[in-house]
Design a protein around this motif. Sequence first.
Motif, PDB file in Angstrom:
ATOM      1  N   ARG A   1     -16.923  -2.765  19.173  1.00 22.63           N
ATOM      2  CA  ARG A   1     -16.296  -3.957  19.107  1.00 22.63           C
ATOM      3  C   ARG A   1     -14.894  -3.487  18.287  1.00 22.63           C
ATOM      4  O   ARG A   1     -14.905  -2.850  17.424  1.00 22.63           O
ATOM      5  N   GLU A   2     -13.885  -4.151  18.587  1.00 20.15           N
ATOM      6  CA  GLU A   2     -12.660  -4.075  17.976  1.00 20.15           C
ATOM      7  C   GLU A   2     -12.269  -5.248  17.356  1.00 20.15           C
ATOM      8  O   GLU A   2     -12.232  -6.480  17.807  1.00 20.15           O
ATOM      9  N   VAL A   3     -11.673  -5.256  16.097  1.00 23.69           N
ATOM     10  CA  VAL A   3     -11.180  -6.093  15.288  1.00 23.69           C
ATOM     11  C   VAL A   3      -9.667  -5.923  15.215  1.00 23.69           C
ATOM     12  O   VAL A   3      -9.213  -4.946  14.798  1.00 23.69           O
ATOM     13  N   VAL A   4      -8.836  -6.736  15.942  1.00 23.34           N
ATOM     14  CA  VAL A   4      -7.421  -6.596  15.722  1.00 23.34           C
ATOM     15  C   VAL A   4      -6.747  -7.302  14.778  1.00 23.34           C
ATOM     16  O   VAL A   4      -6.930  -8.497  14.474  1.00 23.34           O
ATOM     17  N   VAL A   5      -6.251  -6.363  13.672  1.00 28.36           N
ATOM     18  CA  VAL A   5      -5.848  -7.046  12.396  1.00 28.36           C
ATOM     19  C   VAL A   5      -4.157  -6.992  12.625  1.00 28.36           C
ATOM     20  O   VAL A   5      -3.445  -5.993  12.741  1.00 28.36           O
ATOM     21  N   VAL A   6      -3.591  -8.046  12.160  1.00 31.78           N
ATOM     22  CA  VAL A   6      -2.156  -8.603  12.397  1.00 31.78           C
ATOM     23  C   VAL A   6      -1.557  -8.572  11.209  1.00 31.78           C
ATOM     24  O   VAL A   6      -1.899  -9.529  10.542  1.00 31.78           O
ATOM     25  N   PRO A   7      -0.813  -7.598  10.401  1.00 25.42           N
ATOM     26  CA  PRO A   7       0.013  -7.824   9.242  1.00 25.42           C
ATOM     27  C   PRO A   7       0.966  -8.890   9.387  1.00 25.42           C
ATOM     28  O   PRO A   7       1.423  -9.162  10.477  1.00 25.42           O
ATOM     29  N   THR A   8       1.437  -9.269   8.462  1.00 20.53           N
ATOM     30  CA  THR A   8       2.669 -10.033   8.247  1.00 20.53           C
ATOM     31  C   THR A   8       3.916  -9.298   8.422  1.00 20.53           C
ATOM     32  O   THR A   8       4.691  -9.797   9.200  1.00 20.53           O
ATOM     33  N   ARG A   9       3.935  -8.230   7.722  1.00 22.31           N
ATOM     34  CA  ARG A   9       5.051  -7.381   8.045  1.00 22.31           C
ATOM     35  C   ARG A   9       4.882  -6.160   8.911  1.00 22.31           C
ATOM     36  O   ARG A   9       3.513  -5.721   8.702  1.00 22.31           O
ATOM     37  N   GLU A  10       5.722  -5.509   9.747  1.00 22.66           N
ATOM     38  CA  GLU A  10       5.435  -4.255  10.202  1.00 22.66           C
ATOM     39  C   GLU A  10       4.896  -3.302   9.477  1.00 22.66           C
ATOM     40  O   GLU A  10       5.531  -3.045   8.234  1.00 22.66           O
ATOM     41  N   THR A  11       4.114  -2.256   9.890  1.00 24.05           N
ATOM     42  CA  THR A  11       3.789  -1.215   8.925  1.00 24.05           C
ATOM     43  C   THR A  11       4.374   0.163   9.809  1.00 24.05           C
ATOM     44  O   THR A  11       3.696   0.654  10.809  1.00 24.05           O
ATOM     45  N   VAL A  12       5.807   0.738   9.294  1.00 16.02           N
ATOM     46  CA  VAL A  12       6.223   1.573  10.027  1.00 16.02           C
ATOM     47  C   VAL A  12       6.581   2.999   9.302  1.00 16.02           C
ATOM     48  O   VAL A  12       7.105   3.993   9.694  1.00 16.02           O
ATOM     49  N   ASP A  13       6.883   2.750   7.952  1.00 15.02           N
ATOM     50  CA  ASP A  13       7.336   3.841   7.236  1.00 15.02           C
ATOM     51  C   ASP A  13       6.612   3.629   5.989  1.00 15.02           C
ATOM     52  O   ASP A  13       5.593   2.933   5.553  1.00 15.02           O
ATOM     53  N   ASN A  14       6.679   4.656   4.962  1.00 10.63           N
ATOM     54  CA  ASN A  14       6.089   4.978   3.860  1.00 10.63           C
ATOM     55  C   ASN A  14       6.535   3.753   2.762  1.00 10.63           C
ATOM     56  O   ASN A  14       5.551   3.550   1.945  1.00 10.63           O
ATOM     57  N   THR A  15       7.265   2.800   3.176  1.00  8.03           N
ATOM     58  CA  THR A  15       7.395   1.542   2.056  1.00  8.03           C
ATOM     59  C   THR A  15       6.571   0.411   2.558  1.00  8.03           C
ATOM     60  O   THR A  15       6.618  -0.499   1.701  1.00  8.03           O
ATOM     61  N   SER A  16       5.913   0.473   3.723  1.00  5.82           N
ATOM     62  CA  SER A  16       5.184  -0.707   4.240  1.00  5.82           C
ATOM     63  C   SER A  16       3.847  -0.562   4.609  1.00  5.82           C
ATOM     64  O   SER A  16       3.386  -1.367   5.326  1.00  5.82           O
ATOM     65  N   VAL A  17       3.392   0.453   4.460  1.00  6.06           N
ATOM     66  CA  VAL A  17       2.084   0.816   5.026  1.00  6.06           C
ATOM     67  C   VAL A  17       0.911   0.855   3.902  1.00  6.06           C
ATOM     68  O   VAL A  17      -0.291   1.115   4.163  1.00  6.06           O
ATOM     69  N   ALA A  18       1.341   0.335   2.726  1.00  7.88           N
ATOM     70  CA  ALA A  18       0.148   0.078   1.620  1.00  7.88           C
ATOM     71  C   ALA A  18      -0.816  -0.901   2.177  1.00  7.88           C
ATOM     72  O   ALA A  18      -1.909  -0.913   1.880  1.00  7.88           O
ATOM     73  N   VAL A  19      -0.641  -1.921   3.050  1.00  8.40           N
ATOM     74  CA  VAL A  19      -1.339  -2.885   3.386  1.00  8.40           C
ATOM     75  C   VAL A  19      -2.354  -2.142   4.512  1.00  8.40           C
ATOM     76  O   VAL A  19      -3.553  -2.779   4.494  1.00  8.40           O
ATOM     77  N   VAL A  20      -2.119  -1.065   5.114  1.00  5.02           N
ATOM     78  CA  VAL A  20      -3.187  -0.389   5.854  1.00  5.02           C
ATOM     79  C   VAL A  20      -4.170   0.251   5.071  1.00  5.02           C
ATOM     80  O   VAL A  20      -5.569   0.085   5.522  1.00  5.02           O
ATOM     81  N   SER A  21      -3.714   0.544   4.045  1.00  6.64           N
ATOM     82  CA  SER A  21      -4.725   1.309   3.252  1.00  6.64           C
ATOM     83  C   SER A  21      -5.469   0.437   2.299  1.00  6.64           C
ATOM     84  O   SER A  21      -6.670   0.289   2.121  1.00  6.64           O
ATOM     85  N   SER A  22      -4.987  -0.849   2.096  1.00  9.08           N
ATOM     86  CA  SER A  22      -5.543  -2.091   1.547  1.00  9.08           C
ATOM     87  C   SER A  22      -6.836  -2.500   2.578  1.00  9.08           C
ATOM     88  O   SER A  22      -8.064  -3.053   1.980  1.00  9.08           O
ATOM     89  N   VAL A  23      -6.336  -2.661   3.899  1.00  7.83           N
ATOM     90  CA  VAL A  23      -7.296  -3.206   4.626  1.00  7.83           C
ATOM     91  C   VAL A  23      -8.533  -2.003   4.982  1.00  7.83           C
ATOM     92  O   VAL A  23      -9.782  -2.496   4.987  1.00  7.83           O
ATOM     93  N   ARG A  24      -8.253  -0.798   4.865  1.00  6.98           N
ATOM     94  CA  ARG A  24      -9.035   0.288   5.135  1.00  6.98           C
ATOM     95  C   ARG A  24     -10.164   0.210   3.802  1.00  6.98           C
ATOM     96  O   ARG A  24     -11.584   0.190   3.768  1.00  6.98           O
ATOM     97  N   ASN A  25      -9.611  -0.047   2.544  1.00 14.53           N
ATOM     98  CA  ASN A  25     -10.351  -0.329   1.290  1.00 14.53           C
ATOM     99  C   ASN A  25     -11.268  -1.369   1.237  1.00 14.53           C
ATOM    100  O   ASN A  25     -12.546  -1.409   1.023  1.00 14.53           O
TER     101      ASN A  25
END
Length: 730
Positions: free
Chosen positions: A453-477
């Motif tokens: 099963r896939e859960v599609v998680v949509v962030p508020t801000r785009e995650t494209v560079d090293n200043t905006s990808v912290a939310v990806v790590s937060s979702v993983r954690n």
Amino acid sequence: MSTGAHFVLRHRWWVIAFWLVVLLAGGTAAGQLQSRLSSDFSLPGQEGSETQAQLARSYGVSADLGYLPVLTAPAGRPIDRADVTAVANRLRTIPGVRVLDYGTTGDPGFLTEGGHSTFLLVYGPQPAGFADPLAPTVDRTVKAAARQQGLTAEVTGYNQLSAGSDAGDDGGLSVLGETLIGALGALLVLAFVFASFLALVPLLIAGVSILATFLVVLGLTTFTDVSFVVQFLIALVGLGIAIDYSLLVVSRWREERARGRSNDEAVITAVTTAGHAVLASGITVAISLVALVVVDVPLIRSMGFGGMVIPVISTLVVLTLLPALLSLVGPRVDRPRIRKEAHVSRAWSAWARGVVRHRWAAAAAATAGLALAIVPVFGLQIGQAGSDSLARSGVAHDTLAALGAGGVGSGVLTPMPLLVRSGADASTVAAAARRVPGIRMAVVAPPGRDGVREVVVVPTRETVDNTSVAVVSSVRNATKDLPGYVGVTGRGAIVLDYQRAVFDDFPYVLGLIALVTFVLLVRTFRSLLLPLKAVLLNLVSVAAVFGMITWFWQDGHGSNAVFGIAATGALTFWLPVLIFAFLFGLSMDYEVFILARMREEYDRTGSTAYAVEHGLGRTGRLVTSAALILFFAFAALASAPGTDIKVLATALGAGILLDATVVRALLVPAMVSLFGKYNWWLPAGIARLLRVEPSPLVPDAVLPAGYEADPHPPTQPTADREPLVPEGRP
């Protein structure tokens, strides 16, 4: 080198016949290579890449959102769920397309404020090249289906915004067309340098080198994936390197002929002296590309393997085929003899004297210029361009802006697919992801082919560079310890993976490359200080180039004016390591050319001032011409499709010009003059270890005015000779 030159001259016809066969085989290989190249950007062993591969197996689509259609109801009424379902179902009839929407899920996160519009998340297979062949079909289908339901529809998305920012993404010149443009620019420079039909010889050598490299790379594709970017590098970097190396050898051959040597003697001397510099330079470029090979990323490693072949083949052709051709037809094609090589360039000798006379001012000016260029590098971002750095107008831009006005952030461009194993509770995982700050929504998709099963998680801000990808790590954690968790993927996850796989260990790789290069240059220059200076200046020069492209591309101060492309906002994650590897090696070419000649002049006279003046006088025009040839090659490369290749070409072109002017023509002679006798010191113990002649520390010679060194020096200078006129004596 002398033994090899004699061997080539004795067997010149066999050498020419061998390269003729390679030329014909390489022509065939060039036509077959493109279909064997890879556009895979995967990172085996990294979570994002492994999850992306699982997503492709389970759902048959890419992890990157392909299309973001936006449906809008007529004024005065909210969007109807049944209408959205009807449009989504029409899209699902397109083979390979997968859709998540408000109609199917009922999730209010798909709606804008007031419920007047909704967006659809539409995934498709990964395109094989720059253009997406499915995009027109999706666009026509969604618009036709929306009209039938009384809705209006427009399509946006990251890829659509990128296409709007770069009209060249779907077109551009072919590799052959770019090579011909680069070759024409090179021919103009060579015609100026030689002022005879001899200008055609380096072009012939380049043609053989390029096709031979295509042949070798075609063989490599049977053992490993090779990136599609390599074909551009072979054609244009190969063109520049082969011509640069040929230029150095041919110019030295002309110089020796002007001194009265016979043709074969001139060939042997050119190969023994200039050829030695070419060999050292080729090895240095190849060593710098080891930085790409040892990085555990298939895309970058394949570029390293393909790139390493370029200088190796070019060096081999220049040291074998070129001497054979010069021996047979050199004097015949060196007509008309308008330009002479018997004397050093007056202009470059005068420049060198001025630099020596004002060495402190020259060093300070060059250092200030480099420091100014380096400053922007501290704002360098790694990842991909943000949406505000892509299209500034057009349908895709306006549609995204309308979503923003409706309260939908740019994070819809970069959703994060999160996979859960069959049998696990996907809704629990979705709830955990939804609680992470910066997340707009998390939607559970229908099961894939294998029950995943896939859960599609949509962030508020785009995650494209090293200043905006912290939310990806937060979702993983927040989700990694829940039952059934497989992994998170998407653009932001891949950026994180590249940071770990490439940049965490790259400083150690850089240190190793610098050390190996230093040892090689110690053997080449028979000096400790000159190689140390060369490596440090190269690192400073590369840092200045990164500062320049940060200012030009990331901040957009030149990209829009020159290419009509908005500021990128970041450098694509694989570009910095590729730029470093090629620039570190290519820049060292000119260092080797200049310092090798300075070392030769010093060994004749014992005078640092004479070595700087005559070394730069002999090589200044050649290095400038070689830099222009490479610049024309990179200018042609900049016409290739894709912003990333344009950034690469701009960085390499700017780096070559900066290095050949500010660094090699100003800072290098100033520093050599400042260091004086310490430039040439190599202790006997280290010399024995490296199996070269030692170079004792002796006072600088003071030469009488108008002194000219012996025009016929021995090809192997002795290390124990005394200076002609020791310092302090008249």
